[in-house]
Design a protein around this motif. Sequence first.
Motif, PDB file in Angstrom:
ATOM      1  N   PRO A  32      -2.499   2.448   6.149  1.00  0.00           N
ATOM      2  CA  PRO A  32      -3.673   2.033   5.445  1.00  0.00           C
ATOM      3  C   PRO A  32      -3.272   2.284   3.787  1.00  0.00           C
ATOM      4  O   PRO A  32      -2.654   3.427   3.557  1.00  0.00           O
ATOM      5  CB  PRO A  32      -4.763   3.117   5.841  1.00  0.00           C
ATOM      6  N   VAL A  33      -3.944   1.246   3.097  1.00  0.00           N
ATOM      7  CA  VAL A  33      -3.571   1.412   1.462  1.00  0.00           C
ATOM      8  C   VAL A  33      -4.894   1.525   0.898  1.00  0.00           C
ATOM      9  O   VAL A  33      -5.931   1.108   1.038  1.00  0.00           O
ATOM     10  CB  VAL A  33      -2.872   0.209   1.173  1.00  0.00           C
ATOM     11  N   GLU A  34      -4.787   2.602   0.115  1.00  0.00           N
ATOM     12  CA  GLU A  34      -6.033   2.930  -0.844  1.00  0.00           C
ATOM     13  C   GLU A  34      -6.564   1.616  -1.614  1.00  0.00           C
ATOM     14  O   GLU A  34      -5.798   0.865  -2.004  1.00  0.00           O
ATOM     15  CB  GLU A  34      -5.619   3.769  -1.576  1.00  0.00           C
ATOM     16  N   ALA A  35      -7.834   1.609  -1.677  1.00  0.00           N
ATOM     17  CA  ALA A  35      -8.505   0.424  -2.270  1.00  0.00           C
ATOM     18  C   ALA A  35      -9.740   0.766  -3.264  1.00  0.00           C
ATOM     19  O   ALA A  35     -10.725   0.717  -3.194  1.00  0.00           O
ATOM     20  CB  ALA A  35      -9.216  -0.330  -1.065  1.00  0.00           C
ATOM     21  N   PRO A  36      -8.930   1.524  -4.496  1.00  0.00           N
ATOM     22  CA  PRO A  36      -9.960   1.811  -5.607  1.00  0.00           C
ATOM     23  C   PRO A  36     -10.573   0.625  -6.140  1.00  0.00           C
ATOM     24  O   PRO A  36     -10.314  -0.563  -5.956  1.00  0.00           O
ATOM     25  CB  PRO A  36      -8.904   2.553  -6.514  1.00  0.00           C
ATOM     26  N   PRO A  37     -12.002   0.856  -6.848  1.00  0.00           N
ATOM     27  CA  PRO A  37     -12.780  -0.278  -7.815  1.00  0.00           C
ATOM     28  C   PRO A  37     -11.687  -1.021  -8.492  1.00  0.00           C
ATOM     29  O   PRO A  37     -10.809  -0.493  -9.284  1.00  0.00           O
ATOM     30  CB  PRO A  37     -13.439   0.722  -8.515  1.00  0.00           C
ATOM     31  N   GLY A  38     -11.932  -2.330  -8.523  1.00  0.00           N
ATOM     32  CA  GLY A  38     -11.038  -3.225  -9.179  1.00  0.00           C
ATOM     33  C   GLY A  38      -9.795  -3.572  -8.840  1.00  0.00           C
ATOM     34  O   GLY A  38      -8.823  -4.351  -9.218  1.00  0.00           O
ATOM     35  N   ASP A  82      -3.682  -9.129  -1.587  1.00  0.00           N
ATOM     36  CA  ASP A  82      -3.439 -10.328  -0.838  1.00  0.00           C
ATOM     37  C   ASP A  82      -2.367 -10.134   0.228  1.00  0.00           C
ATOM     38  O   ASP A  82      -1.217  -9.465   0.105  1.00  0.00           O
ATOM     39  CB  ASP A  82      -2.450 -10.949  -2.138  1.00  0.00           C
ATOM     40  N   ALA A  83      -2.740 -10.469   1.284  1.00  0.00           N
ATOM     41  CA  ALA A  83      -1.721 -10.393   2.662  1.00  0.00           C
ATOM     42  C   ALA A  83      -1.424 -11.597   2.900  1.00  0.00           C
ATOM     43  O   ALA A  83      -1.924 -12.605   3.364  1.00  0.00           O
ATOM     44  CB  ALA A  83      -2.731  -9.717   3.794  1.00  0.00           C
ATOM     45  N   ASP A  84       0.033 -11.812   2.855  1.00  0.00           N
ATOM     46  CA  ASP A  84       0.739 -13.048   2.874  1.00  0.00           C
ATOM     47  C   ASP A  84       1.432 -12.998   4.249  1.00  0.00           C
ATOM     48  O   ASP A  84       2.225 -12.206   4.608  1.00  0.00           O
ATOM     49  CB  ASP A  84       1.741 -13.324   1.890  1.00  0.00           C
ATOM     50  N   PHE A  85       0.891 -13.723   5.358  1.00  0.00           N
ATOM     51  CA  PHE A  85       1.206 -13.639   6.889  1.00  0.00           C
ATOM     52  C   PHE A  85       2.266 -14.602   7.102  1.00  0.00           C
ATOM     53  O   PHE A  85       2.690 -15.226   8.156  1.00  0.00           O
ATOM     54  CB  PHE A  85       0.140 -13.696   7.834  1.00  0.00           C
ATOM     55  N   GLY A  86       2.963 -15.406   5.846  1.00  0.00           N
ATOM     56  CA  GLY A  86       3.775 -16.364   6.023  1.00  0.00           C
ATOM     57  C   GLY A  86       3.238 -17.671   6.562  1.00  0.00           C
ATOM     58  O   GLY A  86       2.053 -17.862   6.363  1.00  0.00           O
ATOM     59  N   SER A  87       3.861 -18.208   7.759  1.00  0.00           N
ATOM     60  CA  SER A  87       3.253 -19.498   8.314  1.00  0.00           C
ATOM     61  C   SER A  87       1.888 -19.271   9.291  1.00  0.00           C
ATOM     62  O   SER A  87       1.256 -19.929   9.766  1.00  0.00           O
ATOM     63  CB  SER A  87       4.296 -19.930   9.300  1.00  0.00           C
ATOM     64  N   PHE A  88       1.595 -17.955   9.297  1.00  0.00           N
ATOM     65  CA  PHE A  88       0.466 -17.420  10.270  1.00  0.00           C
ATOM     66  C   PHE A  88      -0.934 -17.559   9.276  1.00  0.00           C
ATOM     67  O   PHE A  88      -1.985 -17.631   9.911  1.00  0.00           O
ATOM     68  CB  PHE A  88       0.726 -16.001  10.814  1.00  0.00           C
ATOM     69  N   GLY A  89      -0.621 -17.469   8.021  1.00  0.00           N
ATOM     70  CA  GLY A  89      -1.799 -17.394   7.227  1.00  0.00           C
ATOM     71  C   GLY A  89      -1.875 -16.712   6.015  1.00  0.00           C
ATOM     72  O   GLY A  89      -0.676 -15.779   5.804  1.00  0.00           O
ATOM     73  N   ARG A  90      -2.719 -16.513   5.338  1.00  0.00           N
ATOM     74  CA  ARG A  90      -3.034 -15.472   4.088  1.00  0.00           C
ATOM     75  C   ARG A  90      -4.370 -15.063   4.090  1.00  0.00           C
ATOM     76  O   ARG A  90      -5.358 -15.720   4.380  1.00  0.00           O
ATOM     77  CB  ARG A  90      -2.662 -16.282   2.933  1.00  0.00           C
ATOM     78  N   VAL A  91      -4.498 -13.798   3.593  1.00  0.00           N
ATOM     79  CA  VAL A  91      -5.785 -13.186   3.299  1.00  0.00           C
ATOM     80  C   VAL A  91      -5.945 -12.527   1.950  1.00  0.00           C
ATOM     81  O   VAL A  91      -5.095 -11.861   1.716  1.00  0.00           O
ATOM     82  CB  VAL A  91      -6.158 -12.361   4.553  1.00  0.00           C
ATOM     83  N   ARG A  92      -7.149 -12.879   1.438  1.00  0.00           N
ATOM     84  CA  ARG A  92      -7.403 -12.143   0.055  1.00  0.00           C
ATOM     85  C   ARG A  92      -8.678 -11.554  -0.016  1.00  0.00           C
ATOM     86  O   ARG A  92      -9.574 -12.049   0.561  1.00  0.00           O
ATOM     87  CB  ARG A  92      -6.994 -13.044  -0.912  1.00  0.00           C
ATOM     88  N   THR A  93      -8.817 -10.248  -0.863  1.00  0.00           N
ATOM     89  CA  THR A  93     -10.074  -9.936  -1.205  1.00  0.00           C
ATOM     90  C   THR A  93      -9.788  -9.133  -2.296  1.00  0.00           C
ATOM     91  O   THR A  93      -8.709  -8.610  -2.795  1.00  0.00           O
ATOM     92  CB  THR A  93     -10.558  -8.843   0.107  1.00  0.00           C
ATOM     93  N   THR A  94     -11.108  -8.850  -2.769  1.00  0.00           N
ATOM     94  CA  THR A  94     -11.091  -7.975  -4.312  1.00  0.00           C
ATOM     95  C   THR A  94     -12.177  -7.058  -4.128  1.00  0.00           C
ATOM     96  O   THR A  94     -13.220  -7.275  -3.715  1.00  0.00           O
ATOM     97  CB  THR A  94     -11.210  -8.910  -5.513  1.00  0.00           C
ATOM     98  N   PHE A  95     -12.052  -5.624  -4.729  1.00  0.00           N
ATOM     99  CA  PHE A  95     -12.962  -4.688  -4.730  1.00  0.00           C
ATOM    100  C   PHE A  95     -13.642  -4.744  -6.224  1.00  0.00           C
ATOM    101  O   PHE A  95     -12.839  -4.360  -7.155  1.00  0.00           O
ATOM    102  CB  PHE A  95     -12.398  -3.603  -4.267  1.00  0.00           C
ATOM    103  N   ALA A  96     -14.634  -4.951  -6.216  1.00  0.00           N
ATOM    104  CA  ALA A  96     -15.451  -5.060  -7.689  1.00  0.00           C
ATOM    105  C   ALA A  96     -15.335  -3.729  -8.387  1.00  0.00           C
ATOM    106  O   ALA A  96     -15.188  -2.583  -7.829  1.00  0.00           O
ATOM    107  CB  ALA A  96     -16.887  -5.497  -7.579  1.00  0.00           C
TER     108      ALA A  96
END
Length: 268
Positions: free
Chosen positions: A242-248, A252-266
């Motif tokens: 698990p990776v800490e997710a502080p504000p701001g 970006d998770a790059d799964f290669g040919s499997f896909g990609r997922v992104r999110t931002t913590f305000a």
Amino acid sequence: MTPEQHDAAAEALFQAEAAGRQIGLLSLAHPGMTLDDAYAVQAALVARKKAAGRQGIGWKIGLTSRAMQDALKIDTPDSGILFDDMLFEDGAVIPAGRFIQPRIEAEIAFLLKAPLTGVGVTREQVLAATEAVAPALEILDTRILRADPATGRARVVTDTISDNAANAGIVLGAQRHDPRGMDLRWAGAILKRDGVVEETGLGAGVLDDPVTGIVWLVERLARYGQGLGAGEVVLSGSFIRPVEAPPGSVFDADFGSFGRVRTTFAQG
């Protein structure tokens, strides 16, 4: 623990989440607490969430990697329930203050088209019941202190299970794949936070095969007369730490040919 203690612990966790604060370690307050006790607390917590109007949409499996199991001195995964208010779309901005101490994990999500119940479920049955697999991020949070400030004692698996397996959110990628057409052991991700690579991993980190996690969950639920339903989402377990997710922070998770997922913590 007594049923009354299970209920009191669940109420404390329910109120802690609503207030955005943490409670003390249940394992410290109840030294003899067992895994059955922890799941009883979780069940009472889930009942409160449903009574408050939340709808279950699926399940998460945790503690699937050898490293995490060794850290908590256990030899089995754990599980929790996903609710409708936990689901975020790819690219979502997580509102400031939504979580207490969020962290991010990369996972493979199973989208079910048929129920899975009973003992002795096979890998082939899991694949046949799966509509598609997709890249996903799990958001972890803890309504229990990570460590007791007085003793320094760290929370243990019974704390995590009680707290709905530290479950908080899921960011589901848009891509869909037929699991029968690929070896999910080799589906992996490069996880960046703020443009810096924090973790990499492969699906094989989840019990050697993410499908094995689903088999385990069906078997565990069968002991309590439960199962997985058609239309549910199941997070099969993280293959990174698990990776800490502080504000701001931006993920970006790059799964290669499997896909990609992104999110931002305000920013708070």
